[in-house]
Design a protein around this motif. Structure first.
Motif, short mmCIF file in Angstrom:
data_model
loop_
_atom_site.label_atom_id
_atom_site.label_comp_id
_atom_site.label_asym_id
_atom_site.label_seq_id
_atom_site.Cartn_x
_atom_site.Cartn_y
_atom_site.Cartn_z
N THR A 98 0.83 -1.21 0.00
CA THR A 98 0.00 0.00 0.00
C THR A 98 0.86 1.25 0.00
O THR A 98 0.54 2.24 -0.69
N LYS A 100 3.73 1.56 -1.30
CA LYS A 100 4.58 1.55 -2.50
C LYS A 100 6.07 1.55 -2.14
O LYS A 100 6.87 2.33 -2.66
N ARG A 163 -4.54 10.51 6.68
CA ARG A 163 -5.36 9.75 5.73
C ARG A 163 -4.47 9.24 4.61
O ARG A 163 -3.68 10.00 4.04
N THR A 165 -5.36 8.51 1.66
CA THR A 165 -5.74 9.17 0.41
C THR A 165 -5.07 10.54 0.26
O THR A 165 -4.92 11.03 -0.86
N GLY A 168 -2.22 9.99 -1.91
CA GLY A 168 -2.51 9.32 -3.18
C GLY A 168 -2.55 7.81 -3.05
O GLY A 168 -2.40 7.11 -4.06
N LEU A 169 -2.76 7.29 -1.85
CA LEU A 169 -2.76 5.85 -1.61
C LEU A 169 -4.19 5.34 -1.44
O LEU A 169 -5.05 6.04 -0.91
N THR A 170 -4.42 4.13 -1.88
CA THR A 170 -5.73 3.49 -1.75
C THR A 170 -5.66 2.47 -0.62
O THR A 170 -4.81 1.58 -0.64
N PRO A 171 -6.54 2.61 0.40
CA PRO A 171 -6.53 1.62 1.49
C PRO A 171 -6.73 0.21 0.93
O PRO A 171 -7.56 0.01 0.03
N PRO A 172 -5.97 -0.77 1.42
CA PRO A 172 -6.10 -2.13 0.89
C PRO A 172 -7.42 -2.77 1.27
O PRO A 172 -8.05 -2.40 2.26
N SER A 173 -7.86 -3.70 0.45
CA SER A 173 -9.08 -4.48 0.76
C SER A 173 -8.79 -5.94 0.45
O SER A 173 -9.23 -6.47 -0.58
N GLN A 180 -12.07 -4.52 4.78
CA GLN A 180 -11.95 -3.13 4.37
C GLN A 180 -11.10 -2.39 5.40
O GLN A 180 -11.45 -2.30 6.57
N ASP A 183 -9.26 4.37 5.88
CA ASP A 183 -8.37 5.34 5.25
C ASP A 183 -7.44 5.98 6.28
O ASP A 183 -6.34 6.42 5.95
#
Length: 195
Positions: A98, A100, A163, A165, A168-173, A180, A183
């Protein structure tokens, strides 16, 4: 590995400085220090603890007073994403992916300013920092929640909610979206700084 420097300054270092004039200081971060990134999901909470060797040679920085603010230069903390342990391999993998970590292996926290209660105070109430994650930088005010004087050292604690986001990160699912992850991440620290 980059040098690891403390997030916070010690007010005692600044007590004898002359307002408006730049001063130099030197501190050392003890291995008693702790830093973690905490998060939540719809299944459970997780805590990713820094596994870094924090003990380093004494570190030099410069600072100057401007009213109730101490402007700081040369103080940053660089932590390898891969050196955080979340307690389980799957969470470690998701955490690193997440953030990167292959493209951006370090989380960096840069101290910009310390804000005092008033001009006569020597204990900071807030640290103004820049946090860089996954190549994105954001500025934050971090309330300092603990201050304890010890022999030749000071413990400073604080926490700040971020957060994903914002970077620019997307929380993992994971588990095909059954889990879920929130954030929000909380950065929490208790730093023992030796003088």
């Amino acid at each position: 590995m980059k040098k690891i420097l403390p997030i916070l300054m010690i007010p005692a270092l600044c007590a004898v400085s002359i307002p408006g004039h730049a001063q130099d200081g030197k501190v050392q971060l003890s291995n008693e220090s702790k830093l973690s990134i905490n998060g939540k999901s719809n299944v459970n909470d997780f805590r990713c603890q820094s596994e870094h060797e924090l003990q380093q040679d004494p570190m030099n920085f410069s600072y100057h007073f401007q009213g109730d603010t101490i402007n700081v230069d040369g103080v940053s903390l660089s932590l390898e994403v891969s050196r955080f342990d979340c307690g389980k391999k799957a969470i470690n993998r998701d955490f690193r992916s997440t953030l990167k970590y292959k493209e951006h292996p370090f989380i960096e926290i840069i101290l910009n300013e310390l804000v005092l209660e008033d001009e006569q105070d020597v204990i900071p109430k807030t640290a103004k920092v820049t946090i860089r994650i996954a190549g994105e930088s954001r500025k934050y005010e971090v309330p300092l929640t603990a201050f304890e004087s010890r022999e030749n050292a000071v413990l400073v604690g604080g926490k700040k909610m971020l957060r994903m986001t914002d970077f620019g990160l997307t929380p993992p699912s994971p588990m095909f979206g059954l889990i879920q992850v929130s954030d929000e991440l909380e950065v929490e620290f208790d730093l023992v700084i030796q003088m």
